[in-house]
Design a protein around this motif. Structure first.
Motif, PDB file in Angstrom:
ATOM      1  N   PHE A 115       0.822  -1.216   0.000  1.00 19.84           N
ATOM      2  CA  PHE A 115       0.000   0.000   0.000  1.00 19.84           C
ATOM      3  C   PHE A 115       0.853   1.261   0.000  1.00 19.84           C
ATOM      4  O   PHE A 115       0.518   2.252  -0.665  1.00 19.84           O
ATOM      5  CB  PHE A 115      -0.948   0.003   1.197  1.00 19.84           C
ATOM      6  CG  PHE A 115      -2.015  -1.043   1.104  1.00 19.84           C
ATOM      7  CD1 PHE A 115      -2.990  -0.966   0.129  1.00 19.84           C
ATOM      8  CD2 PHE A 115      -2.025  -2.110   1.978  1.00 19.84           C
ATOM      9  CE1 PHE A 115      -3.968  -1.936   0.022  1.00 19.84           C
ATOM     10  CE2 PHE A 115      -3.001  -3.082   1.886  1.00 19.84           C
ATOM     11  CZ  PHE A 115      -3.976  -2.999   0.901  1.00 19.84           C
ATOM     12  N   LEU A 116       1.947   1.248   0.741  1.00 22.56           N
ATOM     13  CA  LEU A 116       2.824   2.415   0.768  1.00 22.56           C
ATOM     14  C   LEU A 116       3.457   2.680  -0.592  1.00 22.56           C
ATOM     15  O   LEU A 116       3.589   3.838  -1.005  1.00 22.56           O
ATOM     16  CB  LEU A 116       3.920   2.228   1.822  1.00 22.56           C
ATOM     17  CG  LEU A 116       3.494   2.381   3.269  1.00 22.56           C
ATOM     18  CD1 LEU A 116       4.642   2.018   4.196  1.00 22.56           C
ATOM     19  CD2 LEU A 116       3.014   3.786   3.536  1.00 22.56           C
ATOM     20  N   ALA A 126       0.767   4.245  -2.853  1.00 29.18           N
ATOM     21  CA  ALA A 126       0.509   5.634  -2.461  1.00 29.18           C
ATOM     22  C   ALA A 126       1.681   6.536  -2.832  1.00 29.18           C
ATOM     23  O   ALA A 126       1.481   7.658  -3.318  1.00 29.18           O
ATOM     24  CB  ALA A 126       0.236   5.710  -0.960  1.00 29.18           C
ATOM     25  N   TYR A 127       2.896   6.066  -2.642  1.00 29.70           N
ATOM     26  CA  TYR A 127       4.072   6.877  -2.960  1.00 29.70           C
ATOM     27  C   TYR A 127       4.182   7.113  -4.462  1.00 29.70           C
ATOM     28  O   TYR A 127       4.494   8.231  -4.893  1.00 29.70           O
ATOM     29  CB  TYR A 127       5.335   6.195  -2.440  1.00 29.70           C
ATOM     30  CG  TYR A 127       6.541   7.091  -2.446  1.00 29.70           C
ATOM     31  CD1 TYR A 127       6.816   7.902  -1.360  1.00 29.70           C
ATOM     32  CD2 TYR A 127       7.400   7.147  -3.531  1.00 29.70           C
ATOM     33  CE1 TYR A 127       7.906   8.729  -1.348  1.00 29.70           C
ATOM     34  CE2 TYR A 127       8.493   7.974  -3.538  1.00 29.70           C
ATOM     35  CZ  TYR A 127       8.748   8.761  -2.435  1.00 29.70           C
ATOM     36  OH  TYR A 127       9.828   9.594  -2.445  1.00 29.70           O
ATOM     37  N   VAL A 179       1.728   7.097  -6.718  1.00 34.16           N
ATOM     38  CA  VAL A 179       0.649   7.990  -7.156  1.00 34.16           C
ATOM     39  C   VAL A 179       0.927   9.427  -6.726  1.00 34.16           C
ATOM     40  O   VAL A 179       0.808  10.360  -7.518  1.00 34.16           O
ATOM     41  CB  VAL A 179      -0.720   7.502  -6.618  1.00 34.16           C
ATOM     42  CG1 VAL A 179      -1.792   8.542  -6.812  1.00 34.16           C
ATOM     43  CG2 VAL A 179      -1.109   6.202  -7.286  1.00 34.16           C
ATOM     44  N   PHE A 180       1.322   9.612  -5.483  1.00 32.04           N
ATOM     45  CA  PHE A 180       1.585  10.958  -4.973  1.00 32.04           C
ATOM     46  C   PHE A 180       2.757  11.604  -5.702  1.00 32.04           C
ATOM     47  O   PHE A 180       2.698  12.779  -6.086  1.00 32.04           O
ATOM     48  CB  PHE A 180       1.838  10.899  -3.460  1.00 32.04           C
ATOM     49  CG  PHE A 180       1.797  12.225  -2.791  1.00 32.04           C
ATOM     50  CD1 PHE A 180       0.596  12.889  -2.636  1.00 32.04           C
ATOM     51  CD2 PHE A 180       2.952  12.805  -2.307  1.00 32.04           C
ATOM     52  CE1 PHE A 180       0.544  14.125  -2.021  1.00 32.04           C
ATOM     53  CE2 PHE A 180       2.918  14.028  -1.683  1.00 32.04           C
ATOM     54  CZ  PHE A 180       1.710  14.690  -1.535  1.00 32.04           C
ATOM     55  N   ALA A 208       1.283   2.107 -11.081  1.00 32.35           N
ATOM     56  CA  ALA A 208       0.609   2.022  -9.780  1.00 32.35           C
ATOM     57  C   ALA A 208      -0.774   1.396  -9.925  1.00 32.35           C
ATOM     58  O   ALA A 208      -1.195   0.602  -9.082  1.00 32.35           O
ATOM     59  CB  ALA A 208       0.495   3.409  -9.160  1.00 32.35           C
ATOM     60  N   PHE A 214      -1.908  -2.044  -8.275  1.00 29.96           N
ATOM     61  CA  PHE A 214      -3.060  -2.081  -7.379  1.00 29.96           C
ATOM     62  C   PHE A 214      -4.086  -3.126  -7.805  1.00 29.96           C
ATOM     63  O   PHE A 214      -4.632  -3.846  -6.981  1.00 29.96           O
ATOM     64  CB  PHE A 214      -3.719  -0.705  -7.318  1.00 29.96           C
ATOM     65  CG  PHE A 214      -4.909  -0.648  -6.411  1.00 29.96           C
ATOM     66  CD1 PHE A 214      -4.752  -0.699  -5.043  1.00 29.96           C
ATOM     67  CD2 PHE A 214      -6.189  -0.559  -6.933  1.00 29.96           C
ATOM     68  CE1 PHE A 214      -5.849  -0.655  -4.192  1.00 29.96           C
ATOM     69  CE2 PHE A 214      -7.289  -0.510  -6.102  1.00 29.96           C
ATOM     70  CZ  PHE A 214      -7.127  -0.561  -4.723  1.00 29.96           C
TER      71      PHE A 214
END
Length: 131
Positions: free
Chosen positions: A6-7, A10-11, A13-14, A119, A123
């Motif tokens: 998950f990290l 998120a990293y 995408v961000f 990503a 996912f």
């Protein structure tokens, strides 16, 4: 460990949203503020880089099952490492705003779109071994 899964998503995408051009971020104003913070505060730039390095290392060493133990999810980890280095060097103290604007935004947009696609695939198919 599943936490790195998950990290890493998120990293990626961000980070991809940070490097995408301004026209992509008009509705996400917090990204513009975060981008200026990365440019102005050296400590936040180092913290973002080190967190990306640790997330990438964790993604390599602790892949989602049935991934290989040493190689892990290589492509997501590569994107985490690459984006953390890219953001670190783009927003370094030596770079001016004119330099960043003079860089090819098409290249940044292409890298951002490819990162978002990686990503998204990571996912949707967590058990797919991306080697």
């Amino acid at each position: 460990m599943i936490q790195f899964y998950f990290l890493s998503i998120a990293y990626i995408v961000f980070s991809a949203l940070i490097i995408l051009p301004e026209k992509w971020k008009r509705t996400l104003s917090f990204l513009i503020l975060f981008r200026s913070r990365l440019r102005e505060v050296r400590r936040s730039r180092w913290l973002y880089f080190l967190s990306g390095f640790l997330i990438g290392l964790g993604t390599l060493l602790f892949p989602v099952a049935p991934g290989p133990r040493i190689i892990g999810d290589f492509i997501p980890a590569f994107f985490v490492f690459f984006l953390s280095l890219m953001i670190f060097f783009i927003f370094s103290d030596k770079r001016e705003d004119a330099y960043i604007e003079s860089l090819r935004t098409e290249r940044f947009e292409r890298i951002g779109k490819i990162s978002l696609a990686a990503a998204f695939i990571h996912f949707l198919f967590p058990f797919l071994v991306l080697v």
